[in-house]
Design an enzyme around this catalytic site. Structure first.
Site, mmCIF file in Angstrom:
data_model
loop_
_atom_site.group_PDB
_atom_site.id
_atom_site.type_symbol
_atom_site.label_atom_id
_atom_site.label_comp_id
_atom_site.label_asym_id
_atom_site.label_seq_id
_atom_site.Cartn_x
_atom_site.Cartn_y
_atom_site.Cartn_z
ATOM 1 N N ASP A 230 0.822 -1.204 0.000
ATOM 2 C CA ASP A 230 0.000 0.000 0.000
ATOM 3 C C ASP A 230 0.858 1.255 0.000
ATOM 4 O O ASP A 230 2.000 1.259 0.456
ATOM 5 C CB ASP A 230 -0.949 0.006 1.198
ATOM 6 C CG ASP A 230 -0.226 -0.109 2.532
ATOM 7 O OD1 ASP A 230 0.722 -0.910 2.619
ATOM 8 O OD2 ASP A 230 -0.599 0.596 3.489
ATOM 9 N N ASP A 231 0.288 2.320 -0.541
ATOM 10 C CA ASP A 231 0.874 3.664 -0.513
ATOM 11 C C ASP A 231 2.269 3.713 -1.134
ATOM 12 O O ASP A 231 3.201 4.316 -0.581
ATOM 13 C CB ASP A 231 0.909 4.195 0.922
ATOM 14 C CG ASP A 231 -0.475 4.264 1.547
ATOM 15 O OD1 ASP A 231 -1.467 4.189 0.804
ATOM 16 O OD2 ASP A 231 -0.568 4.383 2.776
ATOM 17 N N TRP A 323 -10.076 -4.121 5.418
ATOM 18 C CA TRP A 323 -9.239 -3.214 6.213
ATOM 19 C C TRP A 323 -10.077 -1.957 6.381
ATOM 20 O O TRP A 323 -10.137 -1.102 5.503
ATOM 21 C CB TRP A 323 -7.941 -2.938 5.486
ATOM 22 C CG TRP A 323 -7.034 -1.896 6.069
ATOM 23 C CD1 TRP A 323 -7.388 -0.753 6.722
ATOM 24 C CD2 TRP A 323 -5.599 -1.897 6.032
ATOM 25 N NE1 TRP A 323 -6.275 -0.038 7.092
ATOM 26 C CE2 TRP A 323 -5.163 -0.715 6.685
ATOM 27 C CE3 TRP A 323 -4.642 -2.765 5.496
ATOM 28 C CZ2 TRP A 323 -3.819 -0.395 6.810
ATOM 29 C CZ3 TRP A 323 -3.300 -2.428 5.636
ATOM 30 C CH2 TRP A 323 -2.890 -1.275 6.286
ATOM 31 N N ASN A 325 -10.768 1.583 7.639
ATOM 32 C CA ASN A 325 -10.020 2.729 8.145
ATOM 33 C C ASN A 325 -10.881 3.574 9.077
ATOM 34 O O ASN A 325 -11.208 4.729 8.800
ATOM 35 C CB ASN A 325 -9.459 3.554 6.985
ATOM 36 C CG ASN A 325 -8.104 3.048 6.549
ATOM 37 O OD1 ASN A 325 -7.280 2.664 7.373
ATOM 38 N ND2 ASN A 325 -7.870 3.012 5.247
#
Length: 695
Positions: A230-231, A323, A325
């Site tokens: 991710d990211d 997931w 957030n």
């Protein structure tokens, strides 16, 4: 609600001690509970619980089921089943039945099992990672509340991310081993995540480096692993390479160990808004089907509904691993998110392979939401966000319930962020009672929490900066109330004195910092009721000062000096007057123009009302002839009904220079300036200096 109605009959159950009864415990197949095999749920982690005046039976489908059955028994024995306490039991049992012939409610049986097989927490936020002690307390909490998975992936652990190839130092490895053991004691899978995507080289050496790191973590007792991409961007974000690595790790590591669970991947395109091309379909078709794929929803920060799951599951050809957030606040660090956990569909249990919440860096405060995540995942279709929230507050702060509830009510919304999620219900009683009473309560409830040394000290340590901020906010509100009274009474001395006291309180609040310690990754300046009470206090104080200045001269030196006092002005450039040439409301695409000569017939077309707006601290600029405002593009509204004035978009920062004034956009309109271009205004990175003159 049927189960609660039945539980009301069970008053007599816990008035005597369960310890006085014969107890039979075991898992399916054990001789001790052989007579009850048909009663034990078939689902993994399910349990059967029977209570009579003479006997207690706890039978689990497996060891986890037995563990949860004992937790249920303890919950019943801890709280007398009378009145309100019955309705506020933490458990949400799927099947509760009185035993035949029992009219007093002293004999009953419970069958229960989870809606979601993997349910828990992912420590995946940016900011200060949880401490070792935080995590140990978390695992006890998870065991009590039937959360069975913890994913270790704090962004600021270097051995998870930036130094992923390197082994943990011996002391850090020993701490991780202790955490793994504590998790397993509470029937929690400890998932260790590696984040190699930032600098991975798609070669054999790095593939072996990942396997080597996983083997090291296996030696610490870890049996479930995740790989995060991710990211990131660049080479690390290629779907074919990621799928190939996950398959390689499955073959070279997972299948070499009989006790290792299938891998979990956090993909680069982990939400629908960021999905493009064939990335997701490549993962779905080329990656082994047992690899679980994480997903945050339609956006980075989103609640999950059935349509969302049906879409992503079709793309990846498996059930997504959620997931969530929330309540993570690493993108709104000044706020604590202490409100109800709501918005997730109650009909998605059959569409997810797991459901994890990404919490705040404040481990204890996160338990308000994690309590409800546990409720939601265990018995999804019966989940009640309001009831679960109330129960969480009672459990987490038992000696200061009302004060804690009031605190949480004032720490709910995220404010305006780039992710767009908002939460309803903040400061619900503000304005329904006198504001003075509300401000007084902000002070007294904060004092009660700060003085409470009997309740959860870890929780109080975490939230103390916000509690202190709440206290100061209440004191500020009381000063604003006093300013209002002084203005009504034409008491200029009192007004200025209260304003100066308000200024001191504002400085005090600005000095409050959370995580203000050596080596902290993030330090936050707490905001309390940032959507409701704080804006009201700020705006009302500014409004009262404006009103005071209209009729009083005393004490003006103590007030913020406006660059331009409210009033009518010419706005000029090189001797030309900014003019509302057409002066016709609702003319589409119209804009003010610079005219060389003064208008002697309709002078108001060249006069502009410049007014400070308390909500933003910036100026609204409207034409005196027809009242149309100038927007961030240097034009008038397109249409009065379709484009009404919004302070966040249509107010400007006016700054004085040695040659005149600059006019700059602010808020959501960005930071460009007004620039004179030919005979009109345009939006530009470089500004023009204007003359602002009173007529």
């Amino acid at each position: 609600m049927r189960r609660y109605l039945f539980l009301l009959l069970l008053t007599a159950v816990c008035l005597c001690s369960f310890a006085e009864r014969r107890e039979l415990t075991g898992t399916f197949g054990d001789k001790a509970v052989k007579a009850y095999r048909k009663k034990i749920p078939q689902q993994a982690e399910g349990f059967y619980l029977k209570v009579t005046p003479t006997e207690v039976v706890v039978a689990g489908r497996d060891e986890s089921g037995l563990f949860y059955g004992k937790q249920a028994l303890k919950a019943l024995s801890d709280f007398p089943l009378t009145g309100e306490r019955l309705l506020r039991l933490r458990k949400q049992y799927k099947e509760v039945s009185p035993l035949r012939g029992d009219l007093e409610g002293s004999s009953f049986e419970i069958r229960d099992w989870p809606s979601v097989s993997c349910r828990g927490v992912i420590e995946g936020f940016y900011g200060n990672p949880w401490s070792h002690e935080d995590r140990l307390r978390q695992f006890d909490f998870y065991g009590k509340h039937q959360l069975n998975i913890y994913v270790y992936g704090p962004k600021d652990d270097p051995y998870h991310r930036t130094h992923w190839r390197e082994p943990y130092p011996e002391a850090e490895a020993a701490k991780l081993k202790e955490l793994v053991q504590a998790a397993h004691r509470n029937h929690v899978q400890f998932v260790w995540a590696i984040h190699p995507g930032g600098d991975i080289r798609w070669n054999k050496a790095d593939s072996l480096a990942v396997v080597n790191k996983l083997n090291l973590m296996y030696g610490l007792g870890i049996r479930t692993f995740a790989v995060f991409f991710d990211d990131i961007g660049g080479e690390g974000a290629k779907a074919e390479k990621q799928a190939g690595l996950m398959n390689y790790l499955t073959d070279a590591f997972v299948r070499k160990h009989k006790d290792v669970q299938p891998l979990i991947i956090c993909p680069t395109q982990y939400n629908k808004a960021w999905s493009s091309g064939d990335y997701l379909s490549i993962l779905g078709t080329k990656m082994y089907p047992e690899v679980r794929i994480m997903w945050t929803g339609n956006t980075v920060v989103d609640m999950i509904e059935r349509d969302d799951m049906e879409w992503i599951n079709q793309q990846i050809r498996r059930k997504a691993f959620i997931w969530l957030n929330y309540p993570v606040n690493d993108y709104c660090q000044s706020r604590l998110l202490m409100g109800k956990t709501y918005g997730n569909g109650l009909d998605i249990a059959d569409l997810v392979s797991g459901f994890c919440s990404n919490p705040m860096e404040y481990a204890e405060a996160s338990k308000v939401s994690l309590y409800s995540i546990a409720d939601y995942c265990w018995n999804m279709d019966a989940y009640d966000a309001e009831l679960s929230w109330r129960q969480a507050l009672d459990e987490l702060m038992p000696t200061s319930r009302e004060a804690f509830r009031f605190f949480c009510e004032n720490n709910i919304d995220l404010g305006r962020t780039g992710h767009g999620l908002r939460r309803e219900g903040e400061s619900p009683n503000f304005g329904k009672v006198s504001n003075e009473s509300y401000f007084s309560r902000l002070v007294t409830e904060a004092d009660a929490l700060l003085a409470d040394s009997l309740s959860q000290p870890e929780m109080l340590r975490e939230i103390a900066p916000w509690v202190e901020t709440m206290r100061v906010l209440g004191q500020r509100g009381l000063q604003v109330t006093a300013m209002h009274k002084a203005l009504e009474q034409q008491d200029s001395l009192g007004f200025v004195a209260h304003y100066r006291a308000l200024q001191k309180l504002e400085e005090k609040q600005k000095s409050i910092v959370s995580r203000d310690f050596e080596g902290s990754v993030v330090k936050a300046k707490p905001v309390v009721s940032g959507t409701v009470v704080t804006p009201w206090v700020q705006e009302e104080a500014a409004r009262l000062v404006k009103e005071y200045k209209k009729s009083h001269a005393y004490g003006r030196e103590f007030f913020p000096q406006q660059v331009v006092e409210d009033g009518l002005y010419y706005i000029m450039y090189k001797g030309k007057y900014l003019t509302d040439v057409n002066a016709a409301a609702d003319r589409t695409g119209d804009f003010p123009q610079f005219v060389a000569e003064p208008d002697t017939i309709n002078p108001q077309r060249q006069l502009w009302n410049i007014e400070l707006i308390p909500a933003t601290g910036r100026y609204k600029i409207t034409n005196a002839q027809d009242g149309r405002y100038v927007n961030e593009q240097g034009t008038f509204w397109r249409n009065k009904s379709q484009n009404p004035f919004e302070a966040e978009w249509h107010t400007f920062v006016i700054a004085k220079t040695s040659e005149g004034y600059t006019i700059q956009c602010g808020g959501r309109a960005g930071s460009n300036y007004w620039k004179a271009d030919a005979d009109r205004i345009k939006n530009d990175q470089e500004g023009t200096v204007f003359q602002i003159k009173a007529p």
